[in-house]
Write a protein that holds these residues in place. Structure first.
Motif, short mmCIF file in Angstrom:
data_model
loop_
_atom_site.label_atom_id
_atom_site.label_comp_id
_atom_site.label_asym_id
_atom_site.label_seq_id
_atom_site.Cartn_x
_atom_site.Cartn_y
_atom_site.Cartn_z
N SER A 18 1.00 -1.27 0.05
CA SER A 18 0.01 -0.19 -0.16
C SER A 18 0.92 1.24 -0.29
CB SER A 18 -0.92 0.00 1.09
OG SER A 18 -0.16 0.22 2.45
N TYR A 33 -0.68 3.44 -3.05
CA TYR A 33 -1.18 4.74 -2.94
C TYR A 33 -0.59 5.95 -3.67
CZ TYR A 33 -4.86 2.03 -0.16
OH TYR A 33 -6.02 1.48 0.47
N ALA A 71 -3.37 10.21 0.10
CA ALA A 71 -3.07 8.82 0.00
C ALA A 71 -2.06 8.33 1.14
CB ALA A 71 -2.14 8.62 -1.65
N LEU A 101 -4.45 7.48 3.79
CA LEU A 101 -5.06 6.02 3.38
C LEU A 101 -4.17 4.80 3.83
CD1 LEU A 101 -7.27 6.88 0.36
CD2 LEU A 101 -8.09 6.38 2.43
N THR A 102 -2.91 5.13 3.71
CA THR A 102 -2.05 3.94 4.35
C THR A 102 -1.98 3.78 5.64
OG1 THR A 102 -0.13 5.38 4.40
CG2 THR A 102 -0.22 4.67 2.36
#
Lengths: 349, 313
Positions: free
Chosen positions: A13, A17, A338, A341-342
């Motif tokens: 990820s 991302y 992003a 979101l990790t």
């Protein structure tokens, strides 16, 4: 909708991302390009060709990346310690002022001594500029975001004053520009007859140096601790204000080097258009690099490629080159999303 | 002596109020965002986008008031984006704000160049004309300064009253203040923190958009690059200076406007002895000094810049 912390960040990820973030930014820009009536594919094709299609284009990209590596490192260094230095522009210009003050004949030194002296002077200049808001932050609690931003406007007016006053080139036909730096102050070109100069090597070395400071020195550890939580750092016995002061010296110094490198490597003198916003773009570079000093090199080359490619594209395709600025701004926003979101998972309910 | 005489001229105070007008809108906008706990550094870009969108609407044949409305809508849309990124997603308000400024500014420039690929002088519109309020505008000095302004200036003063009323006298205002001070308590009282913060950021950003449109629809009659020239950042400083209160923010903006108008006149008087750049620097230096003076007793909204996640402490 709510966010849940992930137990662990998977390496996949971490890679996926950021790529998705850049892709999202490209899609937004493709839509904007379509509004102009041009085909996004051909426009992006022209941009890639203009940034890396020929040896000339690629060297131009690296030349443009050089100041961005410095300002990107400046932003990354400060941001890691949560010192919000938005004043890279001011620090760059004052670094350039120091360079032309000493480098236009005041110090008749051989090149091997003069260039390090100019580098130190430019770093000192940039460091001084950032020390003011940092002092105001630690002493009076004044938010450094606003003060560093306001100092950008003050610095450029100050430079304008110098260029119409004491630093004005008497042979400049009335233009607000400084004298050229002497031959001993000029950074050598990396390839004979091309614009890419030794500043690029200094920038890479600076990135490695910052990486070593970050990973191997006590200061690097302290800076990260302060950035993570000033309260916890202070509780652990770290002198928070002193760490912030040192961070300011390092960050401001790096931005000052950008000014020195542009003057002695590329432009030769100081004018009011020395930097088309390198200080602000450095913030984007730092974010795209996820604040990693070595990542800054790659991010700076990417951002430079967008600008150089867009310039070349707009000459032939007629799409305004400001598309590059839009792309850089959207990638900043998609990239911070992003990174989040990790760390967090989105739950829709 | 002449420098003191200037202080008693109506034109100085008229100019002070004119200069203050966009700052009043911007400062009120930032104030609403921050009272709800959200720092909005998108302000400089949102004001630029408002200036451009409002001007373009009028240039394309729209009414001046339609231009103001479009500027407000464009501002609110950028507010929606900023709000979405920093409220439910909880991203860094500093970085996102700078990103919004870069995005709004570059989008404005992109569309300007797209629509006007090769204009040498900026296209012009017919801007707002001053409205003289009957009777009161005939009062010497004060009447001339206060009551011969363009309608957007009157709107700015009305906005101060509106924001003060909204924040202090309405349930919505109470909700905004509570989510900015103590979001957990707000949640416990059944207030939807996310919704209130998003709404506040959109409303604040709409005011920023209107502030930007003042520049192109009232102060000047065309749009050009870099015309916002740090006004947004000055508004952020004025919010601190005004201790997050609409009335004090108005006083700060007027003081700033008076100072700026005064330095413009001093520049003509003393321009031969002092470089003009020194005068241009003064507003920015003044802002920093104001921040230093006020920050000692600054009462920041306690949840400013703290993202709120349900169930997290």
């Amino acid at each position: 909708m709510r966010l849940e912390p992930r137990e662990q960040r998977s390496p996949a990820s971490l890679l996926l991302y950021p790529v998705l973030a850049l892709l999202a930014s490209v899609i937004v820009c493709a839509a904007l390009v379509m509004l102009s009536g041009a085909s996004p594919l051909s426009v992006f094709g022209l941009m890639v060709k203009g940034a890396a299609g020929t040896q000339f284009a690629f060297l131009e990209t690296l030349t443009r990346a050089t100041p961005l590596i410095f300002t990107g490192l400046a932003a990354a260094t400060a941001f890691r310690a949560k010192l919000w230095n938005i004043g890279g522009e001011a620090q760059l210009y004052i670094g350039a002022v120091m360079t032309v003050m000493l480098g236009t004949g005041l110090l008749p030194l051989p090149q091997s001594i003069l260039i390090p002296v100019l580098m130190l002077a430019a770093m000192l200049g940039g460091a001084m500029v950032l020390s003011i808001p940092t002092f105001l932050k630690t002493r009076f609690g004044v938010d450094e975001v606003v003060t560093t931003l306001l100092l950008n406007f003050i610095a450029i007016l100050f430079v304008s004053m110098l260029l119409e006053g004491v630093l004005k080139d008497p042979a400049g036909l009335g233009w607000p520009q400084s004298k050229k730096v002497i031959a001993e102050a000029q950074l050598p070109k990396l390839i004979q007859g091309k614009r890419l100069h030794f500043g690029f090597i200094i920038a890479i070395a600076a990135a490695v140096a910052v990486w070593i400071i970050d990973r191997k020195s006590a200061l690097g550890y302290e800076m990260r601790a302060v950035g993570h939580s000033p309260k916890a750092a202070s509780f652990a016995g770290i002198p928070v204000n002193r760490v912030l002061a040192k961070t300011a010296l390092l960050s401001g110094g790096l931005a000052g080097l950008a000014g020195m490198s542009e003057v002695t490597g590329l432009k030769g003198n100081l004018t009011l258009d020395l930097s088309p916003g390198f200080g602000y773009t450095g913030i984007v570079v730092a974010m795209l690099a996820l604040m990693h000093p070595l990542g800054v090199i790659a991010a700076a080359i990417f951002v430079a490629a967008v600008f150089v490619g867009a310039d070349a594209m707009s000459r032939t395709a007629g799409v305004p080159s400001y598309i590059a600025h839009v792309m850089v701004a959207t990638s900043l926003l998609t990239m911070v999303t992003a990174i989040m979101l990790t760390r967090y998972r989105v739950r829709w309910r | 002596m002449e420098a003191i005489e200037i202080l008693f001229t109506a034109s100085l105070w008229a100019a002070a109020i004119r200069i203050a007008s966009p700052l009043i809108f911007g400062t009120l906008g930032e104030l609403i965002c921050e009272r709800a706990g959200v720092l909005n550094l998108g302000i400089e870009g949102i004001m630029t986008a408002g200036a451009f969108a409002g001007w373009l609407t009028v240039f394309l044949g729209g009414d001046l008031w339609l231009g103001v409305a479009v500027a407000a809508i464009v501002g609110a849309l950028f507010g929606l984006l900023h709000g979405f990124l920093v409220v439910p997603l909880g991203l860094s308000q500093h970085v996102t704000g700078i990103g919004i400024t870069l995005l709004a500014t570059s989008l404005s420039y992109y569309f300007y160049r797209l629509i006007f690929p090769s204009v040498t002088s900026p296209p012009k519109i017919e801007p707002f004309q001053p409205w003289s309020i009957p009777f009161v505008s005939d009062i010497p000095v004060i009447g001339e300064a206060l009551f011969r302004q363009t309608p957007l200036t009157y709107l700015a003063f009305a906005a101060v009253l509106f924001v003060a009323w909204l924040l202090n006298k309405t349930p919505i205002g109470l909700a905004i203040r509570t989510v900015g001070e103590n979001p957990s308590a707000a949640e416990a009282q059944g207030v939807d923190v996310t919704l209130v913060r998003m709404g506040a950021v959109m409303l604040g950003s709409a005011l920023m958009g209107i502030g930007g449109s003042f520049i192109t629809l009232s102060a000047f009659n065309s749009f050009f690059f870099e015309m916002m020239n740090g006004r947004g950042w000055i508004c952020v400083a004025l919010v601190v200076f005004g201790s997050w209160r609409p009335g004090k923010a108005l006083a700060g903006a007027l003081l700033f406007g008076a100072f700026d108008a005064y330095q413009l006149r001093l520049q003509q008087l003393a321009g031969a002895y002092v470089p003009y750049q020194v005068f241009l620097m003064l507003p920015f230096i003044l802002s920093i000094i104001a921040l230093i003076i006020m920050s000692r007793r600054a009462a920041y909204p306690r949840a400013l810049m703290v993202p709120y996640r349900k169930g997290e402490r």
